[in-house]
Design a protein around this motif. Structure first.
Motif, short mmCIF file in Angstrom:
data_model
loop_
_atom_site.label_atom_id
_atom_site.label_comp_id
_atom_site.label_asym_id
_atom_site.label_seq_id
_atom_site.Cartn_x
_atom_site.Cartn_y
_atom_site.Cartn_z
N SER A 1 -13.08 -3.24 -30.85
CA SER A 1 -11.85 -2.29 -30.43
C SER A 1 -12.51 -1.41 -29.41
O SER A 1 -13.39 -0.84 -29.18
CB SER A 1 -11.48 -1.18 -31.63
N ILE A 2 -11.60 -1.24 -28.29
CA ILE A 2 -12.08 -0.20 -27.15
C ILE A 2 -11.03 1.15 -27.15
O ILE A 2 -10.15 0.82 -27.13
CB ILE A 2 -11.63 -1.11 -25.84
N SER A 3 -11.84 2.07 -27.24
CA SER A 3 -10.86 3.07 -27.09
C SER A 3 -12.21 4.20 -26.45
O SER A 3 -13.24 4.36 -27.15
CB SER A 3 -10.61 3.71 -28.26
N ALA A 4 -11.77 5.00 -25.63
CA ALA A 4 -12.60 5.86 -24.79
C ALA A 4 -12.02 7.16 -24.27
O ALA A 4 -10.74 7.04 -23.94
CB ALA A 4 -13.58 5.21 -23.91
N GLU A 5 -12.97 8.10 -24.14
CA GLU A 5 -12.04 9.38 -23.23
C GLU A 5 -12.86 9.25 -21.92
O GLU A 5 -14.33 9.14 -21.82
CB GLU A 5 -12.28 10.54 -23.91
N VAL A 6 -12.30 9.40 -20.82
CA VAL A 6 -13.05 9.36 -19.47
C VAL A 6 -12.81 10.79 -19.07
O VAL A 6 -11.39 11.34 -18.70
CB VAL A 6 -12.36 8.45 -18.62
N ARG A 7 -13.86 11.59 -18.54
CA ARG A 7 -13.46 12.88 -18.22
C ARG A 7 -14.35 13.11 -16.76
O ARG A 7 -15.33 12.80 -16.60
CB ARG A 7 -14.28 13.98 -19.14
N LEU A 8 -13.47 13.41 -15.91
CA LEU A 8 -14.00 13.96 -14.59
C LEU A 8 -14.54 15.24 -14.59
O LEU A 8 -14.07 16.08 -15.26
CB LEU A 8 -12.62 13.85 -13.57
N SER A 9 -15.45 15.41 -13.79
CA SER A 9 -15.94 16.74 -13.55
C SER A 9 -16.08 17.03 -11.99
O SER A 9 -16.21 16.13 -11.21
CB SER A 9 -17.13 16.86 -14.07
N LYS A 10 -15.93 18.37 -11.70
CA LYS A 10 -15.87 18.82 -10.38
C LYS A 10 -17.55 18.61 -9.63
O LYS A 10 -18.16 19.35 -10.27
CB LYS A 10 -15.24 20.11 -10.24
#
Ligand code: FES
Length: 71
Positions: free
Chosen positions: A7-16
């Motif tokens: 199963s593929i599940s992820a959080e992708v978080r961008l940063s400044k």
């Protein structure tokens, strides 16, 4: 369980001015589909283009100011 079955599940978080942080179960691949081994834990993808460990962040972004940060 193979990579195709998990199963593929992820959080992708961008940063400044920093890397892209990926938390979760992901598969990372080159543009041609070749898999890239992913270390355990959170993954930090270079967004500044200066890392010597691309596609992973090596902290080099701290030495420069991004001209066009993601955020
Ligand atoms: S974002 Fe960290 S080295 Fe590029």
């Amino acid at each position: 369980m193979s990579n195709n079955q998990r199963s593929i599940s992820a959080e992708v978080r961008l940063s400044k001015g920093g890397p892209i942080k990926i938390t979760g179960n992901v598969i990372l691949a080159k543009s041609d589909g070749t898999p890239i081994p992913v270390p355990e834990g959170d993954v930090y993808i270079c967004a500044c283009g200066r890392s010597k460990k691309k596609p992973f962040c090596d902290g080099s972004h701290k030495q420069v100011v991004m001209e066009r940060p993601l955020l």
